[in-house]
Write an enzyme that holds these catalytic residues in place. Sequence first.
Site, PDB file in Angstrom:
ATOM      1  N   SER A   1      -9.543  -0.556   7.419  1.00 40.01           N
ATOM      2  CA  SER A   1      -8.634  -0.406   6.285  1.00 40.01           C
ATOM      3  C   SER A   1      -8.085  -1.997   5.862  1.00 40.01           C
ATOM      4  CB  SER A   1      -7.877   0.751   6.332  1.00 40.01           C
ATOM      5  OG  SER A   1      -8.888   2.235   5.924  1.00 40.01           O
TER       6      SER A   1
ATOM      7  N   SER B   1      -9.181   1.609   3.453  1.00 39.76           N
ATOM      8  CA  SER B   1      -8.617   2.145   2.343  1.00 39.76           C
ATOM      9  C   SER B   1      -7.737   1.557   1.736  1.00 39.76           C
ATOM     10  CB  SER B   1      -7.910   3.960   3.311  1.00 39.76           C
ATOM     11  OG  SER B   1      -7.126   2.813   4.391  1.00 39.76           O
TER      12      SER B   1
ATOM     13  N   LYS C   1       0.998  -1.476  -0.335  1.00 35.97           N
ATOM     14  CA  LYS C   1       0.150  -0.042   0.100  1.00 35.97           C
ATOM     15  C   LYS C   1       0.953   1.208  -0.057  1.00 35.97           C
ATOM     16  CE  LYS C   1      -3.752   2.021   2.905  1.00 35.97           C
ATOM     17  NZ  LYS C   1      -4.660   1.736   4.004  1.00 35.97           N
TER      18      LYS C   1
HETATM   19  N1  GLN Z   1     -12.700   3.576   6.400  1.00 39.58           N
HETATM   20  C1  GLN Z   1     -11.376   4.530   7.991  1.00 39.58           C
HETATM   21  C2  GLN Z   1     -11.437   5.708   7.822  1.00 39.58           C
HETATM   22  O1  GLN Z   1     -12.224   5.953   6.588  1.00 39.58           O
HETATM   23  C3  GLN Z   1     -10.404   3.605   8.145  1.00 39.58           C
HETATM   24  C4  GLN Z   1      -9.973   3.641   7.995  1.00 39.58           C
HETATM   25  C5  GLN Z   1      -8.172   3.343   7.926  1.00 39.58           C
HETATM   26  O2  GLN Z   1      -7.819   1.895   8.805  1.00 39.58           O
HETATM   27  N2  GLN Z   1      -7.288   3.437   7.258  1.00 39.58           N
HETATM   28  O3  GLN Z   1     -10.948   6.221   8.986  1.00 39.58           O
END
Ligand code: GLN
Length: 474
Positions: free
Chosen positions: A176, A152, A77
């Site tokens: 994420s 994400s 990532k």
């Molecule tokens: N969807 C969550 C957010 O937008 C988690 C993001 C993540 O785990 N990096 O904060």
Amino acid sequence: MHSIPQSHKEITSLIKSGELTCESLVRQYLDNIHEQEDLNVFISLFDSEAVERAREIDKKLKDGKAGKLAGAVFSVKDVISVKDKLLTCGSKFLSNFESLYNATAVERLLNEDAIIIGKVNCDEFAMGSSNENSYFGHVKNPVDKTRVPGGSSGASAVSVAANMCLMSLGSETGGSIRQPASFCGITGLKATYGRISRFGLVAFASSFDSIGIFGNNNYDIGLALEVISGFDERDSTSSDHKVLNYASESEKNFDPKEIRIGYVKEYFEEGLSDAVRTGINEKLDVLRKKGFTVKEISLPSSKYVIQTYYILTCAEASSNLSRFDGVRYGVRSENSDAVEEMYVNSRSEGFGEEVKRRIMLGTYVLSAGYYDAYYRKGQKARTLIRKDFEKAFNEVDYIISPTTPTTAFKLGEKIEDPLAMYLNDIYTVSANLAGIPAISVPAGQDKDGLPFGLQIMGKKFDEAGLLKMANEIN
Ligand code: GLN
């Protein structure tokens, strides 16, 4: 499309029997990547380098000197540092920024002869649940290209699901890894906070962030986990808790009579789709039939998790992202005459909308007049949430739940409605708030063939148990 074997064991045995080489493996992955460019997965591809490295590893294999991840090809990532490569974080701000060093997790993979094939797309600074917040464009779900892959770490999940690599390193702050794994039909692990060094992971909310792993099966995930886990003097929050042989641990069996499983009452209330509810209940029945004790438990603070998560992570993000000022990293605005104007313009031009929203929210909850009302209260709520889990883990050994309330939603469906988007994280953020490990394993499909995952949460540092429990599900 090449149908490349989807487990490290199979790949290794084909290499041993001479039917496959690392080089041909990498070339097949590269073909798959090029054939599926419309999914928009890679931000940078290390094609010739990966082929060259594969040749070196083929030689090591012949000489009997290869590490335990020989034959394992990873994507990473783009919030995790790979030396001398772009580290964009899905942001315009860092679109020209190259990392000066390897993240510890990356370094440890390379030391065991893993191959990194490229860096993959993600929501900007890992903020999002759909991979639609990237400066490099949205990513498509390979199961249905009109749908999001989750976020994400959306592209990490797609790279594995679409057979562009064997595994992927992603990151989690609130789900994420698990949420995209659920949406793409693969397995995703977030380890205990501190299990894997954060050195080289660009910070979003430091008391929540962790690096984690996507894979096709529990054994592979265990193998990568045992390589990247462990204390790192460059991350003071990394733990020296003993690293186990997670891969072989994952293959051991439980005595069902000794294991109690809890399902959370509050998670089965409104918002959960029928398909996911039915699928998870069926899995719970399978576990009952195997002889496990399965009982209802309560996590009364569940109703506060989304608010608490967003208040605290935005607060931490507003502080962490203050380092991006147009001076030290990335892109500098060209439309300014004075230094302060340059800071403001660089940040205004460099960050996308969701990142700006969170910086403003975070600055607000930390500001003198509102600190007690929001930030301090958020910290107190976090303590309550942690205590809920401590209490629950006195009653049960593992907690099972859906990973996400629904299967993958349509591209564009929630992007204009941040609250609806945030509600997607309802079952995942708790593990990050409490710092406990959690895994999402494929658990079924809805009537349209869209996959969904089942989440298992465990006690701190019980990753081996989580992987074993995951084997009971699939
Ligand atoms: N969807 C969550 C957010 O937008 C988690 C993001 C993540 O785990 N990096 O904060």
